[in-house]
Design an enzyme around this catalytic site. Structure first.
Site, PDB file in Angstrom:
ATOM      1  N   ARG A  16      33.170  23.783  35.016  1.00  0.00           N
ATOM      2  CA  ARG A  16      34.123  24.373  35.971  1.00  0.00           C
ATOM      3  C   ARG A  16      34.506  23.402  37.080  1.00  0.00           C
ATOM      4  O   ARG A  16      35.603  23.485  37.641  1.00  0.00           O
ATOM      5  CB  ARG A  16      33.597  25.699  36.527  1.00  0.00           C
ATOM      6  CG  ARG A  16      32.230  25.614  37.169  1.00  0.00           C
ATOM      7  CD  ARG A  16      31.635  27.010  37.409  1.00  0.00           C
ATOM      8  NE  ARG A  16      30.250  26.897  37.857  1.00  0.00           N
ATOM      9  CZ  ARG A  16      29.772  27.466  38.952  1.00  0.00           C
ATOM     10  NH1 ARG A  16      30.551  28.183  39.732  1.00  0.00           N
ATOM     11  NH2 ARG A  16      28.505  27.329  39.281  1.00  0.00           N
ATOM     12  N   SER A  43      33.937  30.234  42.737  1.00  0.00           N
ATOM     13  CA  SER A  43      33.088  30.170  41.549  1.00  0.00           C
ATOM     14  C   SER A  43      33.814  29.556  40.358  1.00  0.00           C
ATOM     15  O   SER A  43      33.227  28.803  39.598  1.00  0.00           O
ATOM     16  CB  SER A  43      32.611  31.571  41.156  1.00  0.00           C
ATOM     17  OG  SER A  43      31.703  32.053  42.112  1.00  0.00           O
ATOM     18  N   GLU A  64      41.691  42.484  38.224  1.00  0.00           N
ATOM     19  CA  GLU A  64      41.929  41.579  37.099  1.00  0.00           C
ATOM     20  C   GLU A  64      43.092  42.008  36.231  1.00  0.00           C
ATOM     21  O   GLU A  64      43.832  41.164  35.702  1.00  0.00           O
ATOM     22  CB  GLU A  64      40.651  41.472  36.252  1.00  0.00           C
ATOM     23  CG  GLU A  64      39.446  40.872  36.984  1.00  0.00           C
ATOM     24  CD  GLU A  64      38.729  41.825  37.925  1.00  0.00           C
ATOM     25  OE1 GLU A  64      39.033  43.043  37.887  1.00  0.00           O
ATOM     26  OE2 GLU A  64      37.870  41.378  38.709  1.00  0.00           O
ATOM     27  N   PHE A  89      35.076  39.794  33.268  1.00  0.00           N
ATOM     28  CA  PHE A  89      36.182  40.537  33.876  1.00  0.00           C
ATOM     29  C   PHE A  89      37.534  40.096  33.315  1.00  0.00           C
ATOM     30  O   PHE A  89      38.437  40.910  33.137  1.00  0.00           O
ATOM     31  CB  PHE A  89      36.151  40.374  35.396  1.00  0.00           C
ATOM     32  CG  PHE A  89      34.794  40.660  35.982  1.00  0.00           C
ATOM     33  CD1 PHE A  89      34.132  41.843  35.682  1.00  0.00           C
ATOM     34  CD2 PHE A  89      34.159  39.737  36.798  1.00  0.00           C
ATOM     35  CE1 PHE A  89      32.868  42.107  36.198  1.00  0.00           C
ATOM     36  CE2 PHE A  89      32.898  39.992  37.319  1.00  0.00           C
ATOM     37  CZ  PHE A  89      32.248  41.172  37.024  1.00  0.00           C
TER      38      PHE A  89
END
Ligand code: TPP
Ligand code: MG
Lengths: 324, 283
Positions: A16, A43, A64, A89
């Protein structure tokens, strides 16, 4: 002869982190690109893009489904869209909207999910997404990519950015060993052989690729010759390479940080059975269960997503092969 | 007469437990646990919630659902002090091993229902994925009502959480069906993960929104025990409408350096910060 990769001493990097960095690079080159997130931008690392191009970043808040609808809207008008959240999600909560808007209309939206798999660790079963590859793979028009490390992530992003189709790209939370060679070229629909072998083949994706390599090196010392393939492109999948390695070794073990139902293991099984391939197949992954809270690598260990766990699957596959 | 001074002392102990659990696990969510704990203290120890820790399945009990499941340290510490399980078990929070039948922890990162194989006694619903708890609470409240129980259902929501569309689908349903054995509490601490709720996606005005959805709305200071207590009583006495208590709170309340700082949403304190926090909570 391929070079041996020193996994234990390999540098580690979270995929990430690379995502955030490459987004900024792409954003500089491509003024037609927007990025969306749903209150997890630190995140997922999309906050790096937010800082660089605040006018092309939108935080949907904790919503979402709405985020995906908006992503579709941008894509209908010709923009290249990246939308991120945790895998659970993004792929779970918003699935039906992804199906109707993004998949059905083959929209240019890159769904980049972080925190895939059980290595999410302490947040526990509610946050450990082990079914996303399955959910996404079954959608027509959707490409599914699970990079093994940050080198591969960079190559993936710089390739798929220019393919105007929907992509689901899955990242883990933790730092993974960097194992892919820097001159590696990612191709959609192509696997990559990291190590050649003759007794058994491991076809892996994501963090399991480095674990598979380690497993292969250790088994080598026991006299077992293991071929290791990184199958980052799960859909489309590299049928040719699967058949070729299966015919060569006669035993295939798939390995993924995902349910054994519906993911890489299932995709490989589909190829092997439809092509009438005679090889043994054993799937290594999260068994049909929910996981639990705990430090990431402890949870991986508990579920057998470890060198030891994979070794026993490889040996089981060899046993089956001998019985044939 | 409710002893508010006693409640204050209990809440202080619970705050220490919350910070200790997160420190011990080196993982978890202190901010939203500390903003919620005064409300949970009044609910469980101020004579509002009807429950029997010796009989978690008691048919006539009231229910509490923590929809903002990441505040599990607040819920777990309350359940331990209420007597559902020993306080020592709190140290199994977010650990692999613990007291579930299979040897894993019952204090999962996010609450698991008491009949889930990794659930803790007293937990009425599995939560953690935001936006689902209000609907679940409605289902429980309706079910209890239809099957002749006079039990009430309480559910706590986060202010960031109510950005989820499902919350408003649920709000519409509860108002439409006049579910008056339902009481929602909004922990309005003004912060979510990425920053200030009013800057990310503004949820205000709240009172007018919920009134438009046919709810009874009560606004209080969520750290004032008497106001919390009175609001619960007013909710209980309100017929023909669901009630939402909009509790104005401070994220991280009680630990000075965590207060109003979104950085403490989901971060564990290091040793130095932990000791500082405990010292403040002993004073
Ligand atoms: C559906 C869903 N999306 C995202 C998350 C990740 N998440 C966990 S806590 C949180 C912020 C919650 O903010 P708020 O509701 O205000 O809680 P509090 O401030 O009380 O901690 C987010 C986005 C989640 N748990 N569930
Ligand atoms: Mg909040």
């Amino acid at each position: 002869m391929m070079t041996v990769i020193d996994i234990k001493n390999a540098p580690k990097k979270a995929i990430r982190d690379t995502y955030g960095e490459v987004l900024v690079e792409l954003g500089k080159m491509d003024p037609d690109m927007v990025v969306l997130d749903a209150d997890l931008s630190e995140s997922t690392r999309t906050h790096k893009f937010h800082l660089a191009y605040p006018e092309r970043f939108f935080n949907a808040g904790i919503a979402e489904q709405n985020m995906i609808g908006i992503a579709a809207g941008f894509a209908y008008t010709g923009r290249t869209v990246y939308a991120s959240s945790f895998a659970i999600f993004l792929s779970g909560r918003a699935w039906e909207i992804i199906r109707q808007q993004i998949a059905y209309n083959k929209l240019n939206v890159k769904l980049v999910a972080s925190h895939g798999g059980v290595s999410v660790g302490q947040d526990g079963a509610s946050h450990q997404m082990n079914e996303d590859i399955s959910l996404m793979r079954s959608l027509p028009n959707m490409n599914v990519i699970v990079p093994a490390d940050s080198v591969e992530m960079e190559k993936v992003l710089k390739k798929v950015h220019y393919i105007k189709e929907p992509f689901y790209i899955r990242m883990g939370r933790e730092k993974f060993p960097v194992i892919m060679p820097s001159d590696y070229e990612f191709e959609v629909g192509k696997g990559y052989t990291l190590k050649e072998g003759s007794d058994v083949s491991i076809i892996a994706c994501g963090v399991m690729v480095s674990i598979a390599l380690q497993t292969a090196y250790e088994l080598e010392e026991e006299g077992i010759s293991v071929e290791v393939i990184n199958m980052a492109s799960i859909k489309p999948i590299d049928k040719e390479l699967i058949i070729q390695t299966a015919n060569k070794t006669g035993a295939v073990v798939t390995s993924e940080e995902h349910s054994v139902i519906g993911g890489l293991g299932s995709a490989v099984a589909e190829v092997l059975s439809e092509e009438g391939c005679n090889a043994v197949l054993v799937r290594h992954g999260v068994e049909d269960r929910f996981a639990l809270s705990g430090p990431a690598w402890e949870v991986m260990e508990e579920l057998g997503l470890s060198v030891e766990g994979l070794k026993s699957k490889v040996k089981y596959a060899l046993e089956k092969k001998c019985q044939k | 007469m409710t002893d508010f001074e006693n409640l204050k002392q209990i809440a202080k102990q619970l705050r220490r437990e919350i910070v200790t659990m997160v420190y011990n696990a080196q993982s978890g969510h202190p901010g939203g646990s500390l903003s919620a704990i005064d409300i949970l203290t009044v609910l469980y120890f101020g004579g509002i919630l009807r429950y029997d820790p010796k009989n978690p399945d008691w048919e006539d009990r009231d229910r509490f659902i923590l929809s903002k499941g990441h505040a599990s340290p607040a819920l777990y510490s309350v359940l331990a002090y209420a007597g559902y399980f020993p306080k020592e078990e709190l140290l199994t929070y977010r650990k692999t091993k613990g007291y579930a039948p299979d040897g894993y922890s019952r204090l999962q990162g996010h609450p698991a229902w008491q009949h889930n194989k990794h659930g803790a006694p007293g937990v009425e619903a599995s939560t953690g994925s935001l936006g689902q708890g209000l609907s679940v609470a409605i289902g429980q409240a309706l079910s209890l009502k239809l099957w002749g129980k006079d039990s009430r259902v309480y559910v706590m929501l986060g202010d960031g959480e109510i950005q989820e569309g499902m919350i408003w689908e649920a709000a519409m349903f509860a108002g439409h069906h006049k579910i008056d054995n339902l009481c929602a509490i909004l922990d309005n601490n003004n912060l979510q993960i990425d920053g200030d709720v009013r800057e990310i996606i503004n949820i205000h005005p709240l009172k007018e929104k919920f009134e438009a959805f046919r709810w009874n709305v009560i606004e209080i200071d969520g750290h004032d025990y008497k106001q919390i207590y009175d609001a619960f009583i007013r909710a209980k006495n309100t017929k023909g409408k669901p009630t939402i208590i909009i509790a104005h709170t401070v994220k991280g309340k009680g630990v000075s350096f965590m207060e109003n700082n979104f950085k403490w949403h989901g971060v564990a304190p290091n040793k130095e910060d932990y000791e500082k926090a405990i010292a403040e909570l002993m004073a």
